[in-house]
Design an enzyme around this catalytic site. Sequence first.
Site, PDB file in Angstrom:
ATOM      1  N   HIS A  97      -2.777 -19.845-100.249  1.00  0.00           N
ATOM      2  CA  HIS A  97      -1.735 -19.250 -99.466  1.00  0.00           C
ATOM      3  C   HIS A  97      -0.207 -20.292-100.103  1.00  0.00           C
ATOM      4  CE1 HIS A  97      -0.135 -14.922 -98.375  1.00  0.00           C
ATOM      5  NE2 HIS A  97       1.171 -15.971 -98.077  1.00  0.00           N
TER       6      HIS A  97
ATOM      7  N   ASN B  71      -6.654 -16.900-107.499  1.00  0.00           N
ATOM      8  CA  ASN B  71      -6.372 -15.049-107.583  1.00  0.00           C
ATOM      9  C   ASN B  71      -5.670 -14.975-108.610  1.00  0.00           C
ATOM     10  OD1 ASN B  71      -4.701 -12.849-106.355  1.00  0.00           O
ATOM     11  ND2 ASN B  71      -5.683 -13.518-104.552  1.00  0.00           N
TER      12      ASN B  71
ATOM     13  N   HIS C 169      -7.900  -9.795-104.611  1.00  0.00           N
ATOM     14  CA  HIS C 169      -7.335  -8.922-102.967  1.00  0.00           C
ATOM     15  C   HIS C 169      -6.961  -7.604-103.238  1.00  0.00           C
ATOM     16  CE1 HIS C 169      -6.171  -9.804 -99.188  1.00  0.00           C
ATOM     17  NE2 HIS C 169      -6.430  -8.608 -99.190  1.00  0.00           N
TER      18      HIS C 169
ATOM     19  N   HIS D  63       0.192 -16.572-106.375  1.00  0.00           N
ATOM     20  CA  HIS D  63       1.512 -16.593-107.252  1.00  0.00           C
ATOM     21  C   HIS D  63       2.147 -17.421-108.257  1.00  0.00           C
ATOM     22  CE1 HIS D  63       5.197 -14.562-106.640  1.00  0.00           C
ATOM     23  NE2 HIS D  63       5.730 -15.496-106.144  1.00  0.00           N
TER      24      HIS D  63
ATOM     25  N   HIS E 287      -2.005  -3.478-107.072  1.00  0.00           N
ATOM     26  CA  HIS E 287      -2.864  -4.952-108.153  1.00  0.00           C
ATOM     27  C   HIS E 287      -4.011  -4.947-108.515  1.00  0.00           C
ATOM     28  CE1 HIS E 287      -3.527  -7.050-104.322  1.00  0.00           C
ATOM     29  NE2 HIS E 287      -2.377  -6.940-103.898  1.00  0.00           N
TER      30      HIS E 287
ATOM     31  N   ARG F 114       3.052  -1.145-116.245  1.00  0.00           N
ATOM     32  CA  ARG F 114       4.231  -0.082-116.750  1.00  0.00           C
ATOM     33  C   ARG F 114       2.065   0.418-117.588  1.00  0.00           C
ATOM     34  NH1 ARG F 114       7.335  -1.941-121.524  1.00  0.00           N
ATOM     35  NH2 ARG F 114       6.347  -0.407-122.589  1.00  0.00           N
TER      36      ARG F 114
ATOM     37  N   ARG G 140      -6.346  -3.815-102.760  1.00  0.00           N
ATOM     38  CA  ARG G 140      -5.756  -3.104-101.341  1.00  0.00           C
ATOM     39  C   ARG G 140      -5.982  -1.569-101.708  1.00  0.00           C
ATOM     40  NH1 ARG G 140      -2.777  -6.940 -98.141  1.00  0.00           N
ATOM     41  NH2 ARG G 140      -2.435  -8.341 -99.242  1.00  0.00           N
TER      42      ARG G 140
ATOM     43  N   THR H 254       1.893  -9.150 -98.240  1.00  0.00           N
ATOM     44  CA  THR H 254       0.823 -10.173 -98.834  1.00  0.00           C
ATOM     45  C   THR H 254       0.250 -10.444 -97.275  1.00  0.00           C
ATOM     46  OG1 THR H 254       0.595 -12.389 -99.736  1.00  0.00           O
ATOM     47  CG2 THR H 254       2.556 -12.242 -98.528  1.00  0.00           C
TER      48      THR H 254
ATOM     49  N   GLU I   7     -11.330 -11.056-101.433  1.00  0.00           N
ATOM     50  CA  GLU I   7     -10.725 -10.981 -99.993  1.00  0.00           C
ATOM     51  C   GLU I   7     -10.266  -9.317 -99.341  1.00  0.00           C
ATOM     52  OE1 GLU I   7      -8.136 -14.291-100.036  1.00  0.00           O
ATOM     53  OE2 GLU I   7      -6.953 -12.764-101.294  1.00  0.00           O
TER      54      GLU I   7
END
EC number: 2.6.99.2
Length: 238
Positions: A190, A7, A43, A214, A50, A18, A45, A100, A70
């Site tokens: 996860h 991911n 993912h 992560h 991100h 930035r 959103r 998350t 996802e």
Amino acid sequence: MTKLSVNINKIAVVRNSRGGNLPDVVRAALDIERFGAEGITVHPRPDARHIRYDDVRDLKRALTTELNIEGNPIPGFIDLVLEVVPAQVTLVPDAHDAITSNAGWDTLANRAFLTDVTARFHAKGIRVSVFVDPVAEMVAGAKACGADRVELYTEAYAREYPDDPQRAVAPYLAAAEEARRQGLGLNAGHDLSLENLRWFAERIPWTDEVSIGHALICDALYYGLENTVQLYRRELKF
């Protein structure tokens, strides 16, 4: 062997902090492929904090491994997936303001909705995975919705692993066995990490894919991205 899908959301977080295009999300994804990952997960959103929708389009054009998109199947997300046509879509019931993902689907209460969304993606030849808690009834419910796979939400496993690995994995093993009985493929994701990944994979060796972001990106700050991808793949070889 269980496949590793990386991911790359956190790479996009650094870029977005930035402006501009450093780090380059597409270049990073191509490097991750080259370093041995079997897939890339994103993912997107609604707030684009991100991965952005245009990133997804760019990645689809560039990648040679599997792209897994996802997210919560709101109308904009559904349109994006139908446009891009990834190898896999993972349906996640996260709220628009969630930091998350924090829960799996209630596949019984949402059966009609999930069945309709799954059919729309199947019409485009997209494999559908449904994000669920490690509960046999939710796994069976995903099958009833027409899903091809479930992704087990492994936050509780990761949290409980340091104190009692056997207890931590027990509900996931039961849910994974239910998935196998139902003829469903099995993904997991996860908070999986170098600390807890091997234990999980050894006890549920029929896991098709793990999605890790992560922890892997955090480890890459210390070990380097290429080495880190290979370290995670090594944990899946036994």
